[in-house]
Design a protein around this motif. Structure first.
Motif, PDB file in Angstrom:
ATOM      1  N   ASN A  99       0.863  -1.186   0.000  1.00 44.86           N
ATOM      2  CA  ASN A  99       0.000   0.000   0.000  1.00 44.86           C
ATOM      3  C   ASN A  99       0.898   1.235   0.000  1.00 44.86           C
ATOM      4  O   ASN A  99       1.351   1.697   1.045  1.00 44.86           O
ATOM      5  N   ALA A 128      -0.189   4.242   2.178  1.00 43.32           N
ATOM      6  CA  ALA A 128       0.015   4.020   3.613  1.00 43.32           C
ATOM      7  C   ALA A 128       1.498   4.085   3.951  1.00 43.32           C
ATOM      8  O   ALA A 128       1.881   4.631   4.984  1.00 43.32           O
ATOM      9  N   SER A 175       3.380   6.760   6.378  1.00 45.96           N
ATOM     10  CA  SER A 175       4.106   6.254   7.540  1.00 45.96           C
ATOM     11  C   SER A 175       5.538   6.767   7.532  1.00 45.96           C
ATOM     12  O   SER A 175       6.346   6.366   8.359  1.00 45.96           O
ATOM     13  N   GLN A 181      -4.795  17.744   6.951  1.00 47.07           N
ATOM     14  CA  GLN A 181      -3.851  16.874   6.251  1.00 47.07           C
ATOM     15  C   GLN A 181      -2.606  17.649   5.822  1.00 47.07           C
ATOM     16  O   GLN A 181      -1.495  17.128   5.855  1.00 47.07           O
ATOM     17  N   PHE A 238       0.573  17.789   7.765  1.00 46.55           N
ATOM     18  CA  PHE A 238       1.462  16.630   7.744  1.00 46.55           C
ATOM     19  C   PHE A 238       2.242  16.524   6.429  1.00 46.55           C
ATOM     20  O   PHE A 238       3.340  16.012   6.404  1.00 46.55           O
ATOM     21  N   GLU A 239       1.643  16.981   5.333  1.00 45.12           N
ATOM     22  CA  GLU A 239       2.395  16.990   4.069  1.00 45.12           C
ATOM     23  C   GLU A 239       2.414  18.390   3.489  1.00 45.12           C
ATOM     24  O   GLU A 239       1.823  18.639   2.443  1.00 45.12           O
ATOM     25  N   LYS A 273       3.432  19.162  -0.253  1.00 46.44           N
ATOM     26  CA  LYS A 273       2.563  18.643  -1.289  1.00 46.44           C
ATOM     27  C   LYS A 273       1.259  19.429  -1.334  1.00 46.44           C
ATOM     28  O   LYS A 273       0.662  19.591  -2.388  1.00 46.44           O
ATOM     29  N   VAL A 277       6.581  14.661   4.059  1.00 45.69           N
ATOM     30  CA  VAL A 277       6.038  13.831   5.125  1.00 45.69           C
ATOM     31  C   VAL A 277       7.155  13.314   6.023  1.00 45.69           C
ATOM     32  O   VAL A 277       7.063  13.345   7.243  1.00 45.69           O
ATOM     33  N   ARG A 278       8.240  12.851   5.388  1.00 45.73           N
ATOM     34  CA  ARG A 278       9.316  12.266   6.184  1.00 45.73           C
ATOM     35  C   ARG A 278       9.955  13.297   7.108  1.00 45.73           C
ATOM     36  O   ARG A 278      10.289  13.014   8.250  1.00 45.73           O
ATOM     37  N   LYS A 290       7.566  13.917   9.957  1.00 49.70           N
ATOM     38  CA  LYS A 290       7.599  12.810  10.902  1.00 49.70           C
ATOM     39  C   LYS A 290       8.831  12.941  11.803  1.00 49.70           C
ATOM     40  O   LYS A 290       8.741  12.811  13.019  1.00 49.70           O
ATOM     41  N   LEU A 296       0.205  11.554  11.670  1.00 48.83           N
ATOM     42  CA  LEU A 296      -1.135  11.650  11.092  1.00 48.83           C
ATOM     43  C   LEU A 296      -1.851  10.313  11.214  1.00 48.83           C
ATOM     44  O   LEU A 296      -1.325   9.277  10.812  1.00 48.83           O
ATOM     45  N   ILE A 355      -7.291   2.391   3.216  1.00 54.60           N
ATOM     46  CA  ILE A 355      -6.672   2.956   2.020  1.00 54.60           C
ATOM     47  C   ILE A 355      -5.410   3.732   2.380  1.00 54.60           C
ATOM     48  O   ILE A 355      -4.407   3.666   1.691  1.00 54.60           O
ATOM     49  N   ASN A 356      -5.461   4.455   3.492  1.00 51.26           N
ATOM     50  CA  ASN A 356      -4.377   5.383   3.803  1.00 51.26           C
ATOM     51  C   ASN A 356      -3.417   4.923   4.894  1.00 51.26           C
ATOM     52  O   ASN A 356      -2.368   5.536   5.080  1.00 51.26           O
ATOM     53  N   ALA A 357      -3.796   3.888   5.638  1.00 53.20           N
ATOM     54  CA  ALA A 357      -2.954   3.565   6.785  1.00 53.20           C
ATOM     55  C   ALA A 357      -2.494   2.109   6.853  1.00 53.20           C
ATOM     56  O   ALA A 357      -1.516   1.816   7.519  1.00 53.20           O
ATOM     57  N   ALA A 412       5.568   2.388  10.954  1.00 47.41           N
ATOM     58  CA  ALA A 412       6.222   3.696  11.036  1.00 47.41           C
ATOM     59  C   ALA A 412       7.437   3.677  11.964  1.00 47.41           C
ATOM     60  O   ALA A 412       8.313   4.521  11.848  1.00 47.41           O
ATOM     61  N   LYS A 425       0.317   2.779  15.676  1.00 41.70           N
ATOM     62  CA  LYS A 425       1.438   2.933  14.766  1.00 41.70           C
ATOM     63  C   LYS A 425       2.381   4.062  15.205  1.00 41.70           C
ATOM     64  O   LYS A 425       3.593   3.964  15.058  1.00 41.70           O
ATOM     65  N   TRP A 426       1.789   5.127  15.751  1.00 37.88           N
ATOM     66  CA  TRP A 426       2.593   6.285  16.135  1.00 37.88           C
ATOM     67  C   TRP A 426       3.036   6.217  17.597  1.00 37.88           C
ATOM     68  O   TRP A 426       3.708   7.107  18.083  1.00 37.88           O
TER      69      TRP A 426
END
Lengths: 329, 511
Positions: free
Chosen positions: A208, A211, A215, B307, B310-311, B314, B332-333, B336, B342, B349-351, B365, B420-421
């Protein structure tokens, strides 16, 4: 139903349904059946010499297929690997015939493989051409280049023995070097893919990409790594091929693309269905090797082997497609 | 009556998208359908146009129960849909697209091209007399507004009794909007029923004879214009107000919240003149320990703004300081690394990597922290122990760390998305951004996630919470910034929290 498991092993036992079991191990069963079948059908199959021979026969294919696995993990398909095998297998003999020392020639061939991988990834990651198309075009270009640099003829004469050992030598006059190199490549690749963050991130990008990006994983880099390693491994295979043949052949590696893909697809039916894994690919290559070897010993023609191989690919991909969302484009 | 939907329910895996909804579409009338994202509009239109099979309920046409096997059957029966994304064949001409599937044939096989163009011209003249369309050009070469017209003409080709327009004006310039509005009037005058779905509430009010309001898959209201004026404020209230429906788990008792007074730390986020797609924020600052809630209608930019924190590189441009450092162009990196996290919406879809285990997803992460650098050799035992710790701490219901993520319920997946975080990174992140954190989450887990968000703030993180659930934001947030048409309006302090104030702010009503 939520059972609190006391250890990881509990779950493995609890979760496995018959369907999953059948799917996960069907390829292994086919392998075993083939093995037993050939052992019964011909007495020349189950001998230590022949078994070692099989390992030797599949070594170049396996290395190409493991390279493809890195690409597949990041959801990139490399269709140029066959011609990279050819390129590396020509460059080495050409350079050595011209007097280049062995290590330099090998480095040059590996470098060329890596360069092709980087050009592929520039097209795919930089410009956004789908890898299937970019590498198909790259393959066509490489085929032409291979014929130009070789003049369309085999390159031989003047290749030092120290080089030929890579393809023809045996440890203790028994275990071939190519098979040893293959086992090293498989072991190291397995370790990198299953035990390091590199492998984890590569699979994350393939699993993904969005994702992975959110991350904090550098998605673009890992797509480049996938394609670059794919080419690099093909170059290793090409070097062994030319050492084995004792010559550089302008169309030397062409069969490795289809067989390599077949090995990866067959591998995707086992272990983690739908995902290309190093061990799965190795078993896939082994299955192809056993089949070719056995059919050969039984006196089957090569075109029959080709048909059987095609059928097996179709079955493998059908199994994967039915049970998972296999998306390659 | 043209068509009636009676007691329609639709169960998707894990969510009840429609819960016993009944709608009557009257002949020659415009029926507006409004609701927030996820309210069930698309599913309802899917049922009406044959794309979705309802789990329960009946469709009736002229008193006769009918069932649409597929969209083609619906078209044949007289229901046509003009979808939001469009479904034109890009390399065919406008005329060919209009007649697609109904091509007049010569000798039963060859397409009669002349006839195709004539039919298209006739339709265009009939319905869009003042919009000249180049019918012989490839449709993908036409301006977007003309493509929309082509799509509508295509739907009209089969002379439907009911025409469904899903967000028809979402991307149209003002002039074309007007001609579309004219068309809607003409159609309904000609006796056709029009079902109109739009986020532009004023447009729906102006055009519709009656309006159905959906919320969380239920029909909460059916308003008829002839019974009295409908206002935008009233619609927003119906769309968002959950307290009215008796969902009073969360109270607005601000006195009970006084113990939330806390010492706020340094400023973590400070944006000014921060502009991106769909939003333009004048100034917003967030400090350690506080939870900033963002509310607004779908499309009002609050999600996009959250959002973008976090980016930034972009999503936006302008001034963005993160703990005193300018990060307006960071990736993003880099965000982070600087300490931003985030928890996105649409988690699968996103995580998540859907064929991965709970362990692999949770460590995505932070896995580098449990590996031996520099080679990144993952220490599996440390990784697993950390996962088990978080499973316990967040009370994640899973058979084990090695269970596939897809086997978990929505709420537990969401907890993994938060975990995750926290993986090998307790108190490492200074900013947590939550988008729709309880989307598809059951009530129990919802509460736990709310408590978790508060705890993160108590531990000294700055938290941004963007959600379409007003009660949730009111319960969790310390202050709220309402968004309207991409702009942030005046902040609402906790002591002034009440649903009427929120809805007024979202609707742009000043008191």
């Amino acid at each position: 139903m939520t059972i609190t498991a006391t250890s990881e092993r509990d779950i493995v036992v609890r979760k496995i349904s018959f369907g999953m079991l059948a799917q996960k191990y069907s390829t292994l069963v086919v392998l075993v059946v083939l093995f037993i079948g050939f052992s019964v059908a011909t007495d020349r199959f189950f001998t230590s010499t022949n078994l070692v021979n099989i390992l030797q026969q599949i070594s170049m294919l396996t290395i190409v297929a493991v390279g493809l696995t890195f690409g597949f993990a990041a959801k990139e398909m490399d269709l140029s690997v066959g011609y990279v095998v050819g390129l590396a297998g020509l460059l080495c003999p050409l350079l050595m015939v011209a007097g280049t020392p062995i290590p330099l020639a090998i480095l040059a061939a590996l470098g060329a493989g890596l360069a092709v991988g980087l050009i592929n990834s520039a097209l795919v990651v930089g410009i956004g051409v789908p890898s299937l198309i970019a590498t198909l075009a790259a393959g066509s270009i490489l085929w032409g280049i291979n014929f130009i640099i070789s003049g369309g003829r085999a390159i031989y004469g003047g290749i030092p023995d120290g080089y030929l050992v890579l393809g023809q030598g045996k440890i203790g006059a028994f275990f071939p070097y190519p098979a040893l190199i293959m086992l090293l490549v498989v072991g190291l690749s397995w370790f990198v893919m299953e035990r390091t963050t590199f492998g984890r991130y590569l699979y994350a990008v393939g699993g993904n990409a969005r994702a992975a990006e959110l991350s904090g994983i550098n998605v673009k880099s890992y797509r480049v790594y996938g394609l670059a390693l794919s080419s690099f491994f093909a170059a290793i295979s090409g070097i062994i091929l030319s050492a084995r043949l004792g010559s550089g052949q302008p169309n030397g590696g062409e069969t490795y693309l289809l067989d390599g893909l077949a090995a990866v697809f067959i591998g995707m039916t086992m272990l983690r269905p739908g995902t290309a894994t190093v061990m799965g690919t190795f078993f896939g290559a082994l299955l192809i090797g056993i089949m070719n070897n056995g059919l050969n010993l039984m006196g089957m023609d090569t075109y029959i082997q080709s048909i059987v191989k095609g059928v097996i690919i179709v079955i493998a991909v059908s199994v994967v497609s039915r049970s998972t969302k296999l998306r390659l484009l | 009556m043209a068509i009636a939907l009676e007691n329609i329910s639709k169960q998707w895996p894990g969510t009840l998208a429609l819960d016993n909804v009944s709608i009557e579409i009257q002949e020659g009338r415009v029926h507006g359908v409004v609701g927030e994202n996820g309210a069930g509009k698309s599913t309802l239109m899917g049922v009406l146009s044959g794309a979705v099979m309802p789990t329960n309920g009946t469709l009736r046409m002229a008193g006769q129960a009918i069932a649409f096997e597929n969209p083609a059957a619906a078209v044949a029966t007289g229901v046509s849909l003009v979808s939001q994304e469009g479904n034109l064949v890009p390399h065919l001409t406008a005329a060919e697209n209009i007649c697609l599937g109904f091509e007049p044939a010569k000798g039963g096989f060859f397409i009669n091209r002349g006839q195709v163009v004539r039919q298209a011209e006739e339709l265009a003249r009939q319905w869009f007399p003042d919009t000249p369309i180049q019918l012989n050009r490839r449709v993908d070469e036409l301006p977007y507004a003309d493509q929309k017209v082509v799509e509508i003409l295509r739907a009209l080709h089969s002379r439907p009794k009911v025409l469904i327009l899903d967000e028809p004006t979402a991307t149209l310039p003002a002039k074309e909007k007007q001609s579309l509005w004219n068309l809607i009037h003409t159609l309904s005058k000609a006796g056709m029923s029009v079902v109109l779905i739009s986020h532009f509430l004023q447009e729906v009010i102006d055009l519709s004879d009656e309006i159905t309001v959906l919320q969380d898959g239920r029909k909460v209201s059916h308003l008829v214009k002839s019974n009295g004026d409908i206002t935008e404020r009233q619609l927003i209230d119906l769309m968002l107000n959950r307290a009215q429906r008796g969902e009073t788990n969360y109270h607005f008792d601000t006195t009970a919240m006084t113990n939330r007074e806390k010492d706020l730390g340094e400023t973590v986020v400070n944006v000014s003149g921060w502009t991106g797609d769909h939003f333009s924020v004048s100034q917003i600052a967030i400090r350690r320990g506080e939870i900033l809630g963002l509310i607004g209608l779908t499309g009002s930019g609050h999600f996009e703004f959250a959002q973008s924190l976090f980016e930034p590189s972009k999503a936006a441009s302008g001034q963005y300081e993160f703990i005193g450092r300018n990060v307006g162009r960071s990736s993003v990196r880099e965000m982070k690394r600087a300490g931003a996290a985030l928890v996105p919406d649409h988690r699968m879809i996103n995580a998540m990597v859907s064929d991965w285990t709970v362990r692999e997803n949770m460590s995505m992460a932070g896995v580098r922290e449990t590996s031996i650098k520099p080679f990144g050799l993952i220490q599996r035992r440390r990784e697993t122990n950390e996962v088990l710790r978080l499973i316990k701490r967040l009370n994640i219901k899973t058979s084990s760390a090695e269970a596939k993520i897809v086997e978990l319920s929505g709420g537990n997946k969401q907890k993994v998305s938060v975990a995750k975080w926290l993986f090998a990174a307790e108190e490492r992140y200074s900013l947590f951004i939550f988008l729709e954190p309880t989307e598809g989450v059951d009530v129990g887990a919802k509460r736990e996630i709310h408590e978790l968000i508060k705890k993160l703030a108590d531990q000294g993180a700055a938290v941004v919470l963007a959600s379409s659930d007003l009660l949730e934001v009111a319960y969790v947030a310390d202050r709220i910034v309402p968004f309207r048409q991409g702009r942030n309006s005046d902040e609402i302090e906790r002591k002034d929290f009440n649903e009427a104030a929120f809805i007024n702010a979202i609707a742009g009503v000043t008191q």
